[in-house]
Design a protein around this motif. Sequence first.
Motif, PDB file in Angstrom:
ATOM      1  N   ARG A 233      20.659 130.228 104.558  1.00 14.03           N
ATOM      2  CA  ARG A 233      19.881 131.390 104.131  1.00 14.03           C
ATOM      3  C   ARG A 233      19.137 132.018 105.315  1.00 14.03           C
ATOM      4  O   ARG A 233      19.086 133.225 105.473  1.00 14.03           O
ATOM      5  N   VAL A 234      18.600 131.167 106.173  1.00  6.84           N
ATOM      6  CA  VAL A 234      17.868 131.651 107.344  1.00  6.84           C
ATOM      7  C   VAL A 234      18.844 132.188 108.389  1.00  6.84           C
ATOM      8  O   VAL A 234      18.541 133.165 109.079  1.00  6.84           O
ATOM      9  N   GLN A 235      20.030 131.592 108.504  1.00  7.28           N
ATOM     10  CA  GLN A 235      21.046 132.094 109.439  1.00  7.28           C
ATOM     11  C   GLN A 235      21.400 133.538 109.136  1.00  7.28           C
ATOM     12  O   GLN A 235      21.553 134.346 110.055  1.00  7.28           O
ATOM     13  N   ASN A 236      21.521 133.878 107.851  1.00  4.71           N
ATOM     14  CA  ASN A 236      21.845 135.256 107.475  1.00  4.71           C
ATOM     15  C   ASN A 236      20.750 136.223 107.892  1.00  4.71           C
ATOM     16  O   ASN A 236      21.028 137.351 108.290  1.00  4.71           O
ATOM     17  N   ILE A 237      19.501 135.781 107.832  1.00  2.00           N
ATOM     18  CA  ILE A 237      18.384 136.629 108.261  1.00  2.00           C
ATOM     19  C   ILE A 237      18.406 136.796 109.781  1.00  2.00           C
ATOM     20  O   ILE A 237      18.239 137.904 110.294  1.00  2.00           O
ATOM     21  N   VAL A 238      18.621 135.703 110.500  1.00  6.26           N
ATOM     22  CA  VAL A 238      18.632 135.752 111.961  1.00  6.26           C
ATOM     23  C   VAL A 238      19.806 136.600 112.469  1.00  6.26           C
ATOM     24  O   VAL A 238      19.699 137.286 113.478  1.00  6.26           O
ATOM     25  N   MET A 239      20.926 136.586 111.756  1.00 10.71           N
ATOM     26  CA  MET A 239      22.090 137.390 112.174  1.00 10.71           C
ATOM     27  C   MET A 239      21.826 138.886 112.052  1.00 10.71           C
ATOM     28  O   MET A 239      22.549 139.692 112.633  1.00 10.71           O
ATOM     29  N   LEU A 240      20.790 139.290 111.327  1.00 10.15           N
ATOM     30  CA  LEU A 240      20.418 140.702 111.260  1.00 10.15           C
ATOM     31  C   LEU A 240      19.780 141.181 112.556  1.00 10.15           C
ATOM     32  O   LEU A 240      19.708 142.376 112.813  1.00 10.15           O
ATOM     33  N   ASN A 241      19.302 140.248 113.363  1.00  4.76           N
ATOM     34  CA  ASN A 241      18.717 140.576 114.659  1.00  4.76           C
ATOM     35  C   ASN A 241      19.843 140.977 115.612  1.00  4.76           C
ATOM     36  O   ASN A 241      20.754 140.197 115.861  1.00  4.76           O
ATOM     37  N   PRO A 242      19.810 142.182 116.165  1.00  3.27           N
ATOM     38  CA  PRO A 242      20.909 142.619 117.026  1.00  3.27           C
ATOM     39  C   PRO A 242      21.079 141.782 118.293  1.00  3.27           C
ATOM     40  O   PRO A 242      22.192 141.661 118.801  1.00  3.27           O
ATOM     41  N   LEU A 243      20.025 141.172 118.795  1.00 12.77           N
ATOM     42  CA  LEU A 243      20.146 140.375 120.013  1.00 12.77           C
ATOM     43  C   LEU A 243      20.846 139.048 119.778  1.00 12.77           C
ATOM     44  O   LEU A 243      21.345 138.432 120.722  1.00 12.77           O
ATOM     45  N   THR A 244      20.918 138.610 118.541  1.00  9.84           N
ATOM     46  CA  THR A 244      21.577 137.346 118.226  1.00  9.84           C
ATOM     47  C   THR A 244      23.031 137.359 118.665  1.00  9.84           C
ATOM     48  O   THR A 244      23.530 136.375 119.215  1.00  9.84           O
ATOM     49  N   HIS A 245      23.714 138.471 118.468  1.00  5.02           N
ATOM     50  CA  HIS A 245      25.129 138.547 118.820  1.00  5.02           C
ATOM     51  C   HIS A 245      25.345 138.420 120.328  1.00  5.02           C
ATOM     52  O   HIS A 245      26.289 137.766 120.768  1.00  5.02           O
ATOM     53  N   PHE A 246      24.468 139.018 121.117  1.00  6.77           N
ATOM     54  CA  PHE A 246      24.598 138.918 122.572  1.00  6.77           C
ATOM     55  C   PHE A 246      24.362 137.479 123.031  1.00  6.77           C
ATOM     56  O   PHE A 246      25.034 136.994 123.934  1.00  6.77           O
ATOM     57  N   LEU A 247      23.382 136.820 122.411  1.00  7.52           N
ATOM     58  CA  LEU A 247      23.099 135.428 122.763  1.00  7.52           C
ATOM     59  C   LEU A 247      24.256 134.510 122.388  1.00  7.52           C
ATOM     60  O   LEU A 247      24.590 133.589 123.133  1.00  7.52           O
ATOM     61  N   ILE A 248      24.877 134.763 121.239  1.00  6.44           N
ATOM     62  CA  ILE A 248      26.013 133.939 120.822  1.00  6.44           C
ATOM     63  C   ILE A 248      27.182 134.138 121.780  1.00  6.44           C
ATOM     64  O   ILE A 248      27.834 133.166 122.178  1.00  6.44           O
ATOM     65  N   ILE A 249      27.445 135.382 122.174  1.00  5.72           N
ATOM     66  CA  ILE A 249      28.537 135.657 123.124  1.00  5.72           C
ATOM     67  C   ILE A 249      28.283 134.919 124.435  1.00  5.72           C
ATOM     68  O   ILE A 249      29.160 134.248 124.975  1.00  5.72           O
ATOM     69  N   PHE A 250      27.063 135.037 124.957  1.00  2.17           N
ATOM     70  CA  PHE A 250      26.729 134.400 126.225  1.00  2.17           C
ATOM     71  C   PHE A 250      26.807 132.880 126.112  1.00  2.17           C
ATOM     72  O   PHE A 250      27.335 132.204 126.984  1.00  2.17           O
ATOM     73  N   ARG A 251      26.286 132.346 125.002  1.00  2.00           N
ATOM     74  CA  ARG A 251      26.307 130.894 124.803  1.00  2.00           C
ATOM     75  C   ARG A 251      27.736 130.370 124.698  1.00  2.00           C
ATOM     76  O   ARG A 251      28.052 129.308 125.238  1.00  2.00           O
ATOM     77  N   GLU A 252      28.623 131.106 123.987  1.00  5.17           N
ATOM     78  CA  GLU A 252      30.017 130.668 123.856  1.00  5.17           C
ATOM     79  C   GLU A 252      30.701 130.598 125.219  1.00  5.17           C
ATOM     80  O   GLU A 252      31.461 129.672 125.484  1.00  5.17           O
ATOM     81  N   CYS A 253      30.431 131.572 126.069  1.00  7.22           N
ATOM     82  CA  CYS A 253      31.090 131.615 127.384  1.00  7.22           C
ATOM     83  C   CYS A 253      30.508 130.599 128.352  1.00  7.22           C
ATOM     84  O   CYS A 253      31.251 129.847 128.981  1.00  7.22           O
ATOM     85  N   VAL A 254      29.210 130.600 128.491  1.00  6.31           N
ATOM     86  CA  VAL A 254      28.579 129.830 129.553  1.00  6.31           C
ATOM     87  C   VAL A 254      28.373 128.360 129.170  1.00  6.31           C
ATOM     88  O   VAL A 254      28.720 127.467 129.938  1.00  6.31           O
ATOM     89  N   LEU A 255      27.839 128.113 127.997  1.00  3.57           N
ATOM     90  CA  LEU A 255      27.526 126.735 127.626  1.00  3.57           C
ATOM     91  C   LEU A 255      28.713 125.976 127.050  1.00  3.57           C
ATOM     92  O   LEU A 255      28.954 124.833 127.403  1.00  3.57           O
ATOM     93  N   TYR A 256      29.420 126.618 126.133  1.00  2.43           N
ATOM     94  CA  TYR A 256      30.473 125.901 125.419  1.00  2.43           C
ATOM     95  C   TYR A 256      31.862 126.127 126.009  1.00  2.43           C
ATOM     96  O   TYR A 256      32.803 125.452 125.608  1.00  2.43           O
ATOM     97  N   GLU A 257      31.989 127.083 126.927  1.00  2.00           N
ATOM     98  CA  GLU A 257      33.265 127.438 127.555  1.00  2.00           C
ATOM     99  C   GLU A 257      34.361 127.661 126.511  1.00  2.00           C
ATOM    100  O   GLU A 257      35.462 127.153 126.602  1.00  2.00           O
ATOM    101  N   GLU A 258      34.022 128.440 125.496  1.00  2.00           N
ATOM    102  CA  GLU A 258      34.959 128.780 124.437  1.00  2.00           C
ATOM    103  C   GLU A 258      35.351 130.243 124.561  1.00  2.00           C
ATOM    104  O   GLU A 258      34.710 131.020 125.267  1.00  2.00           O
TER     105      GLU A 258
END
Length: 159
Positions: A98-123
């Motif tokens: 329920r809280v994830q859906n609220i946090v996903m409304l934040n536009p900066l969340t998508h940029f952080l997920i993209i950066f985290r996938e590339c740099v931290l998880y190498e996905e």
Amino acid sequence: MINLMATLSALFCVMLVLRIDLSYRLYEGVVALILLTLFSTGVGLVLSAIAVKFRDMNVTSRMYDINVYGEKTTNNVFLTAHRYLCPIIYTMSFLPERVQNIVMLNPLTHFLIIFRECVLYEENISIKILGVGVLETFIMLGIGIYVFGKRQDKFIMDI
């Protein structure tokens, strides 16, 4: 920009100390940085146009705080709240759905997920997240250009 360069150099130093291999996925993180820069430009254009008209906006949205050195600093209430809604120091998996859906409304969340996938998880970058990030970026940049363009002729009257 200076803060970004200092942060990235600290990140590279930590990666070297921890002996993390620099892969090509790290360069994909530049995509998130470019999108974030364009998004921030749009937000900056809107806020600068508003700040010229409403000069007291900077004063009313701040509260005073005492930092660790005993100095009086201003802390924007809205930016502080926004900072806690960004998944910077926590991952989305720690949050209830329920809280994830609220946090996903934040536009900066998508940029952080993209950066985290590339740099931290190498996905690979999620196409859905990348698409939403690109869409948010160009919508915000378009709004910023439009608002600033509409207001720029009136700036001289508001100063």
